[in-house]
Design an enzyme around this catalytic site. Structure first.
Site, PDB file in Angstrom:
ATOM      1  N   GLY A  78      -2.700 -12.854   4.959  1.00 51.83           N
ATOM      2  CA  GLY A  78      -1.581 -13.631   4.466  1.00 51.83           C
ATOM      3  C   GLY A  78      -1.859 -14.328   3.149  1.00 51.83           C
ATOM      4  O   GLY A  78      -0.976 -14.419   2.286  1.00 51.83           O
ATOM      5  N   THR A 241      -9.285   0.890  -1.536  1.00 54.01           N
ATOM      6  CA  THR A 241      -9.188   1.797  -0.402  1.00 54.01           C
ATOM      7  C   THR A 241      -8.595   1.095   0.811  1.00 54.01           C
ATOM      8  O   THR A 241      -9.095   0.059   1.262  1.00 54.01           O
ATOM      9  CB  THR A 241     -10.589   2.345  -0.037  1.00 54.01           C
ATOM     10  N   CYS A 329      -6.775 -23.517   7.333  1.00 53.49           N
ATOM     11  CA  CYS A 329      -7.399 -23.452   6.009  1.00 53.49           C
ATOM     12  C   CYS A 329      -7.861 -24.826   5.537  1.00 53.49           C
ATOM     13  O   CYS A 329      -8.639 -24.931   4.605  1.00 53.49           O
ATOM     14  CB  CYS A 329      -6.418 -22.862   4.995  1.00 53.49           C
TER      15      CYS A 329
END
Length: 385
Positions: A78, A241, A329
């Site tokens: 996110g 990738t 966070c």
């Protein structure tokens, strides 16, 4: 039960579902080639990756076929998807961006960086209930803005925002609208097209999918400026990738949610309401933030009168109840909650608030036992004080 830890921090992350793990193991075993390689194993990996991408987009309510097809850009989570949206849609230096005052730190931090890069950034205020008044956006949009970013559901209080109305106002003023839907995905029904937004951020680990993968969903025709360079993957918008197994894990988690959505939502809301009711009976003066408005079914942010949140958090951790002082966070920070500050809460409420959040696997017995432990810890802390 008494000696086991009870996990009530699902807004930070959820346990990966066993079906997700099995799907990823199978993918690792069958599709180990680089999906950008031109040989047969590479083509097989690419086909599986694109199947997963299409399934994810479809589950989220995107248009997946024809000339109006939307784009799903896979990211590492996110935070990356939100940064990609804020920097990739905000326009050139000198442009104006509006973000709400209750955004997750990865949106708020990106907006702060924009302001250091010669962009104009304005904050959209929020009401005492934790819900944005769309007329406040009307007031701010008297000047032209390039981008508006408003989350779908708050990560601390669970308050749901009136996104379709906000999106309509933004479009009336020719601004793009982005929403961070990270906390809402897997908790409430979401339809990207019906929300009316131009970009939407999601991630897998909040809904029993794997850590390490998220996505930015873009409405057909929306132009995004990349932040990473050096590869042609994902149309050059997010080179690197792709991890096929993580995409399959995300697909599986969202498909599990779609099958169980109504049952999950009802069950989590009933358990949350039961949890709050048990505490309200025993703790005089307990306050439930955003209780008067529509909330996510699993989120409960509570102000415990007369105790300090960090001390109470540590006491609950010792008692075997895992919760949070706010965003994961910033959970190591002693700073007051930006969301509760923006809501205009009193200092005593902010300093005594903790977030509890349930997952799809949370059981009634866990809720009851957690409430018992919280009540005991609270009374002990008050008595000691």
């Amino acid at each position: 039960m008494s000696s086991e830890s009870i996990y009530l921090d699902a807004n930070a992350t959820t346990a990966q579902a066993s079906a997700v793990t099995q799907a990823m193991i199978e993918c690792y075993e069958r599709f180990g080639a680089n999906p950008a390689s031109q040989h047969r194993p590479g083509h097989q990996a690419r086909r599986r990756l694109e199947d997963a991408r299409e399934a994810i987009a479809e589950t989220l309510g995107a248009e997946i076929g024809g000339p109006q097809a939307d784009q799903l850009i896979l990211t590492s989570g996110g935070t990356e998807a939100n940064n990609l949206a804020i920097f990739g849609l905000s326009g050139p230096p000198g442009s104006r961006t509006i973000v709400s005052s209750i955004e997750h730190p990865c949106v708020a931090g990106a907006a702060e960086q924009l302001s250091r890069e010669d962009h104009r950034v304005d904050l959209l205020p929020v009401g005492r209930s934790g819900v944005i008044d769309p007329t406040e956006l009307e007031k701010l949009l008297t000047d032209t803005a390039h981008l508006v970013s408003v989350m779908l559901a708050n990560h601390e209080t669970g308050a749901l925002q009136p996104l379709p109305e906000i999106a309509a106002i933004a479009h009336e003023h020719r601004a793009l609208i982005h929403t961070d839907a990270v906390q809402a995905v897997g908790k409430i029904d979401i339809n990207f097209r019906e929300l009316g937004v131009d970009a939407m951020t999601v991630t897998a680990h909040k809904c029993h999918g794997p850590l390490g993968i998220g996505a930015l969903l873009l409405r057909n025709g929306v132009k995004l400026q990349p932040r990473l360079f050096g590869g042609s993957q994902q149309y050059g918008l997010r080179p690197g990738t792709e991890n096929v197994a993580l995409a399959v894990g995300m697909q599986t988690a969202l498909e599990l949610w779609r099958k169980e959505s109504q049952e999950r939502t009802q069950r989590m809301q009933e358990l949350r309401d039961r949890f709050e009711a048990l505490l309200l009976v025993e703790i005089e003066g307990l306050q439930v933030h955003s209780r008067s408005v529509a909330r996510l079914p699993q989120t409960s942010n509570l102000a415990f009168p007369g105790v300090e949140r960090q001390a109470f958090f540590m006491a609950l951790d010792m008692a075997g109840v895992a919760c949070s002082t706010g965003s994961a966070c910033q959970s190591g920070s002693s700073e007051p909650s930006p969301t509760l500050l923006a809501m205009g809460c009193e200092k005593s409420q902010i300093d005594s608030s903790l977030r509890f959040s349930l997952g799809a696997t949370t059981e009634a017995a866990e809720v009851d036992e957690a409430a018992r432990r919280i009540i005991l810890a609270y009374k002990h802390l008050r008595k000691a004080k």
